[in-house]
Design an enzyme around this catalytic site. Structure first.
Site, PDB file in Angstrom:
ATOM      1  N   ALA A  70       0.876  -1.176   0.000  1.00  8.07           N
ATOM      2  CA  ALA A  70       0.000   0.000   0.000  1.00  8.07           C
ATOM      3  C   ALA A  70       0.912   1.224   0.000  1.00  8.07           C
ATOM      4  O   ALA A  70       0.956   2.003   0.947  1.00  8.07           O
ATOM      5  CB  ALA A  70      -0.915   0.001   1.218  1.00  8.07           C
ATOM      6  N   CYS A 130      -5.514   1.996  -9.121  1.00  8.96           N
ATOM      7  CA  CYS A 130      -4.704   1.835  -7.907  1.00  8.96           C
ATOM      8  C   CYS A 130      -5.599   1.687  -6.693  1.00  8.96           C
ATOM      9  O   CYS A 130      -6.404   2.565  -6.405  1.00  8.96           O
ATOM     10  CB  CYS A 130      -3.765   3.007  -7.689  1.00  8.96           C
ATOM     11  SG  CYS A 130      -2.783   2.753  -6.197  1.00  8.96           S
ATOM     12  N   GLY A 248       1.220  -9.939 -13.860  1.00 10.21           N
ATOM     13  CA  GLY A 248       0.740 -10.583 -12.639  1.00 10.21           C
ATOM     14  C   GLY A 248       1.604 -11.798 -12.368  1.00 10.21           C
ATOM     15  O   GLY A 248       1.356 -12.874 -12.920  1.00 10.21           O
ATOM     16  N   GLY A 249       2.665 -11.617 -11.588  1.00 11.06           N
ATOM     17  CA  GLY A 249       3.497 -12.743 -11.171  1.00 11.06           C
ATOM     18  C   GLY A 249       4.413 -13.303 -12.223  1.00 11.06           C
ATOM     19  O   GLY A 249       4.854 -14.450 -12.111  1.00 11.06           O
ATOM     20  N   GLY A 270       6.753  -7.543 -12.829  1.00 10.22           N
ATOM     21  CA  GLY A 270       6.545  -6.617 -11.710  1.00 10.22           C
ATOM     22  C   GLY A 270       7.308  -7.039 -10.477  1.00 10.22           C
ATOM     23  O   GLY A 270       8.540  -6.990 -10.444  1.00 10.22           O
TER      24      GLY A 270
END
Ligand SMILES: Cc1cc2nc3c(=O)[nH]c(=O)nc-3n(C[C@H](O)[C@H](O)[C@H](O)COP(=O)(O)O)c2cc1C
Length: 307
Positions: A70, A130, A248-249, A270
Site C-alpha cells: 500500500a 490503484c 501478474g506474477g 513486476g
C-alpha cells in the site's frame, strides 16, 4: 535470433517485455544490473501532477508467493520526472511507457499532454486502478474508476483528446467481469489495455491484533496472482480488438508465455524484479530460447494461440 518485435497499438517494441509500473521506479537503479534499453519498454512509476509522499509505513509485507503493498503512489511528480528522470531514459535509448495517475479526467489529460509535448514518453498508460489511494475513489464510495465502465470511457476520451501517443488503460482485477471496462476502454478509443493491477487483501498480526499495513488494505501481487491474471487476459482477449499488456506474477519466460498464449501482445515483469533484479531481461532471453526451441520465427505468431 527469433523476431520478438511487437506493435502494441502503435507502440513499436523490439520485444514484448516491459516492467510493472511501480516496481521499476524510473529505471536508473536497475541499470546497474542490466542494460535497461534492451527491454521492449520501461514503464515508469505512476506520475501525478504534484509529487506524492505516499502512505505511512509499514506499507509492504511479504505473503506466501507474493507481497501486499500500500505504497500510495509515492512519486516525484511530473516536473521532476521531466527534469531529472526522463533524460536518463532518453539518453539510454529506452522506449518509455509513461504511467500516469490523477484525481480527475482533466489531471490525466494534463499529464498525458505534458509527457507528449516534452517527448518524455512513447506511450501513455493510465492507471485507473490503484487500490491504495483514497482520493482515487469516486462518489460511489470506495469504487475505483476502472470498476465503472462509464467512468473508464470518460477518462479514456479525455486522455485521447490530449495526446497523439498510444494510450493504454490499466485495469483492476477487483471486479466481476474485467472484459466490461476493457470493452469500454476500447470503445472510447484506447489503443490497448494493461492488466492486472493488484488484488485487494489484508494482513493481520494476531499477536498485536492489528493490521500489518498502515493503510489496513493493500494490493496483492507476485506469483500468487498469476493464474488469476492469465485468466483475465484470456477473458479480455476473447472480446477485444485492441492489444493487451499482461502482468501478474511473471518471473520467467515460461510465465510470460502463459500470458502470450492467453492473448497478451506485451508482458510486464513486476514484483519478481524485487527478488531478482534482472528478471525482466532474463524473460527477453528466455522468450528467444523458447522460439528457437519451438522453431517459431516471429513470437507474434503465438499470441492467443492457446490450444
Ligand atoms: C510495490 C508496488 C507498487 C506499484 N505501484 C504501481 C503504480 O504506481 N502504478 C500502477 O499502475 N501499478 C502499480 N503497481 C502494480 C504493478 O504494476 C502490477 O500491475 C501488479 O503488481 C501485478 O504484477 P506483478 O504481480 O508482476 O507485480 C505496483 C505494484 C507493486 C508491487
Amino acid at each position: 535470433m527469433a523476431n520478438l518485435a511487437v506493435n502494441i497499438g502503435g507502440l513499436k517494441m523490439k520485444n514484448p517485455v516491459t516492467v510493472g509500473s511501480g516496481t521499476f521506479a524510473y529505471g536508473q537503479e536497475y541499470d546497474r544490473y542490466f542494460d535497461i534499453s534492451k527491454l521492449g519498454a520501461v514503464t515508469t512509476k505512476s506520475l501525478s501532477l504534484e509529487p506524492r509522499a505516499g502512505n505511512k509505513p509499514p506499507r509492504l509485507v511479504e505473503t506466501p508467493a507474493g507481497m501486499l503493498n500500500a505504497i500510495g503512489l509515492q512519486n516525484v511528480g511530473i516536473e521532476a520526472y521531466l527534469r531529472d528522470k526522463a533524460p536518463f531514459l532518453r539518453e539510454k535509448g529506452c522506449t518509455i511507457i509513461g504511467n500516469i495517475y490523477g484525481k480527475s479526467p482533466e489531471d490525466y489529460a494534463e499529464l498525458a499532454k505534458r509527457l507528449d509535448e516534452a517527448g518524455a514518453a512513447d506511450a501513455i498508460e493510465a492507471n485507473l486502478s490503484c487500490p491504495n489511494v483514497h482520493d482515487a475513489r469516486t462518489a460511489r464510495g470506495c469504487t475505483l474508476v476502472a470498476q465503472v465502465p462509464e467512468l473508464v470511457q470518460e477518462y479514456t476520451r479525455a486522455i485521447k483528446a490530449a495526446t497523439k501517443l498510444p494510450v493504454f488503460v490499466k485495469l483492476t482485477p477487483n471486479i466481476i467481469d474485467i472484459a466490461e471496462p476493457a470493452l469500454a476502454a476500447e470503445e472510447a478509443g484506447a489503443d490497448g489495455v494493461a492488466l492486472i493491477n493488484t488484488l485487494l487483501g489484508i494482513g493481520i498480526n494476531p499477536e498485536t491484533r492489528k493490521p500489518i499495513l498502515s493503510n489496513i488494505v493493500g494490493g496483492l501481487s507476485g506469483p500468487a496472482i498469476r493464474p488469476v491474471a492469465v485468466k483475465m487476459v484470456w477473458d479480455c482477449a476473447k472480446v477485444l480488438k485492441i492489444p493487451i499488456i499482461g502482468m501478474g506474477g511473471i518471473g520467467n519466460a515460461s510465465d510470460a508465455m502463459q500470458f502470450i498464449l492467453a492473448g497478451a501482445t506485451g508482458v510486464a515483469v513486476g514484483s519478481c524484479s524485487f527478488r531478482q533484479p534482472d528478471a525482466a531481461i532474463k524473460v527477453v532471453e528466455g522468450l528467444n530460447d523458447y522460439c528457437e526451441r519451438h522453431n517459431v520465427e516471429n513470437l507474434t505468431q503465438l499470441i492467443g494461440k492457446l490450444e
